[in-house]
Write a protein that holds these residues in place. Structure first.
Motif, short mmCIF file in Angstrom:
data_model
loop_
_atom_site.label_atom_id
_atom_site.label_comp_id
_atom_site.label_asym_id
_atom_site.label_seq_id
_atom_site.Cartn_x
_atom_site.Cartn_y
_atom_site.Cartn_z
N LEU A 254 14.08 18.69 23.03
CA LEU A 254 13.81 19.90 23.63
C LEU A 254 14.23 21.08 22.50
O LEU A 254 13.38 21.99 22.35
CB LEU A 254 14.65 20.22 24.88
CG LEU A 254 13.95 19.33 26.00
CD1 LEU A 254 14.68 19.47 27.47
CD2 LEU A 254 12.44 19.80 26.07
N ASN A 255 15.23 20.94 21.98
CA ASN A 255 15.84 21.81 21.02
C ASN A 255 14.88 21.70 19.71
O ASN A 255 14.62 22.96 19.33
CB ASN A 255 17.30 21.60 20.73
CG ASN A 255 18.12 22.23 21.75
OD1 ASN A 255 17.92 22.90 22.44
ND2 ASN A 255 19.35 21.32 21.83
N GLU A 256 14.42 20.92 19.25
CA GLU A 256 13.72 20.83 18.18
C GLU A 256 12.42 21.25 18.32
O GLU A 256 11.53 22.05 17.28
CB GLU A 256 13.66 19.17 17.56
CG GLU A 256 14.80 18.78 16.98
CD GLU A 256 15.25 19.44 15.81
OE1 GLU A 256 14.60 19.89 14.71
OE2 GLU A 256 16.65 19.95 15.68
N VAL A 257 11.58 21.15 19.33
CA VAL A 257 10.48 21.60 19.88
C VAL A 257 10.32 23.11 20.02
O VAL A 257 9.62 23.74 19.37
CB VAL A 257 9.80 21.08 20.88
CG1 VAL A 257 8.73 21.61 21.66
CG2 VAL A 257 9.67 19.59 20.82
N ALA A 258 11.63 23.35 20.46
CA ALA A 258 11.68 25.19 20.49
C ALA A 258 11.73 25.72 19.34
O ALA A 258 11.46 26.98 19.22
CB ALA A 258 13.15 25.22 21.70
N LYS A 259 12.54 25.15 18.36
CA LYS A 259 12.71 25.57 17.09
C LYS A 259 11.21 25.71 16.40
O LYS A 259 11.10 26.68 15.64
CB LYS A 259 13.36 24.71 16.05
CG LYS A 259 14.91 24.99 16.29
CD LYS A 259 15.80 23.98 15.52
CE LYS A 259 17.11 23.66 15.91
NZ LYS A 259 17.98 22.92 14.91
N GLU A 260 10.40 24.80 16.63
CA GLU A 260 8.85 25.02 16.27
C GLU A 260 7.93 25.89 16.81
O GLU A 260 6.92 26.07 16.51
CB GLU A 260 8.31 23.56 16.34
CG GLU A 260 8.85 22.66 15.51
CD GLU A 260 8.42 21.14 16.01
OE1 GLU A 260 7.27 21.07 16.43
OE2 GLU A 260 9.09 20.26 15.20
N GLY A 261 8.78 26.68 17.66
CA GLY A 261 7.85 27.87 18.23
C GLY A 261 7.42 27.50 19.59
O GLY A 261 7.00 28.48 20.39
N GLU A 262 7.54 26.33 20.00
CA GLU A 262 6.81 26.07 21.44
C GLU A 262 8.08 26.29 22.42
O GLU A 262 8.94 26.33 21.83
CB GLU A 262 6.48 24.29 21.51
CG GLU A 262 5.24 24.15 20.47
CD GLU A 262 4.82 22.79 20.45
OE1 GLU A 262 4.63 22.09 21.64
OE2 GLU A 262 4.48 22.26 19.58
N THR A 263 7.60 26.08 23.83
CA THR A 263 8.49 26.24 24.75
C THR A 263 8.53 25.20 25.86
O THR A 263 7.94 25.15 26.67
CB THR A 263 8.23 27.71 25.34
OG1 THR A 263 7.14 27.67 25.84
CG2 THR A 263 8.55 28.86 24.56
N PRO A 264 9.07 23.94 25.26
CA PRO A 264 9.18 22.97 26.09
C PRO A 264 10.13 23.09 27.49
O PRO A 264 11.13 23.84 27.19
CB PRO A 264 9.66 21.87 25.19
CG PRO A 264 10.50 22.48 24.32
CD PRO A 264 9.87 23.88 23.99
N THR A 265 9.72 22.61 28.50
CA THR A 265 10.52 22.69 29.84
C THR A 265 11.24 21.60 30.09
O THR A 265 12.25 21.65 30.96
CB THR A 265 9.82 23.57 30.72
OG1 THR A 265 8.78 22.95 31.06
CG2 THR A 265 9.34 24.96 30.23
N GLU A 266 10.67 20.46 29.84
CA GLU A 266 10.87 18.96 30.36
C GLU A 266 10.94 18.17 29.32
O GLU A 266 10.13 18.10 28.32
CB GLU A 266 10.21 18.72 31.59
CG GLU A 266 10.40 19.74 32.61
CD GLU A 266 9.46 19.57 33.83
OE1 GLU A 266 10.03 19.74 35.00
OE2 GLU A 266 8.25 19.16 33.68
N ALA A 267 11.66 17.05 29.50
CA ALA A 267 11.66 15.87 28.82
C ALA A 267 11.67 14.67 29.82
O ALA A 267 12.19 14.84 30.83
CB ALA A 267 12.72 15.62 27.73
N MET A 268 11.16 13.50 29.37
CA MET A 268 11.12 12.27 30.21
C MET A 268 12.67 11.51 29.82
O MET A 268 13.08 11.26 28.47
CB MET A 268 10.04 11.32 29.94
CG MET A 268 9.86 10.24 30.84
SD MET A 268 10.96 8.96 30.44
CE MET A 268 10.30 8.20 28.86
#
Length: 107
Positions: free
Chosen positions: A48-62
């Motif tokens: 979730l932190n890595e995806v957020a660094k790429e500019g996306e805003t993930p809210t959940e993970a499995m």
């Protein structure tokens, strides 16, 4: 069982698994029974932190959690808990765990 969890819920599960360490010197073996789950929780948090660094805003993970572990986590997880965000991640996490167990036919 597969659970889709928010970052706050992932942090709460990690806290629940670490909390006994703060108590009267529990056995290390107890904590090692949760080692794989804690690894998986932190993989999801890092994702979730890595995806957020790429500019996306993930809210959940499995995260995959064994049914037997879900039963223990249902007992250990606080019914209400907030990290200061205003959202009650304790209630949402406990509901997800309970619904997963009910879907498996567990009491």
């Amino acid at each position: 069982m597969e659970l889709i969890l928010t970052q706050d819920e992932l942090w709460l599960l990690d806290w629940v698994l670490c909390y006994p360490m703060q108590q009267a010197a529990p056995q290390v073996e107890w904590h090692m029974t949760w080692a794989t789950l804690r690894d998986d929780l932190w993989k999801a948090i890092i994702y979730l932190n890595e995806v957020a660094k790429e500019g996306e805003t993930p809210t959940e993970a499995m995260v995959w959690i064994e049914t037997s572990d879900l039963r223990v986590l249902l007992a250990l997880t606080p019914t209400t808990f907030r990290w200061g965000t205003g959202q009650d991640c304790g209630h949402s996490l406990k509901m997800k765990i309970a619904k997963a167990l009910l879907a498996k036919g567990e009491p």
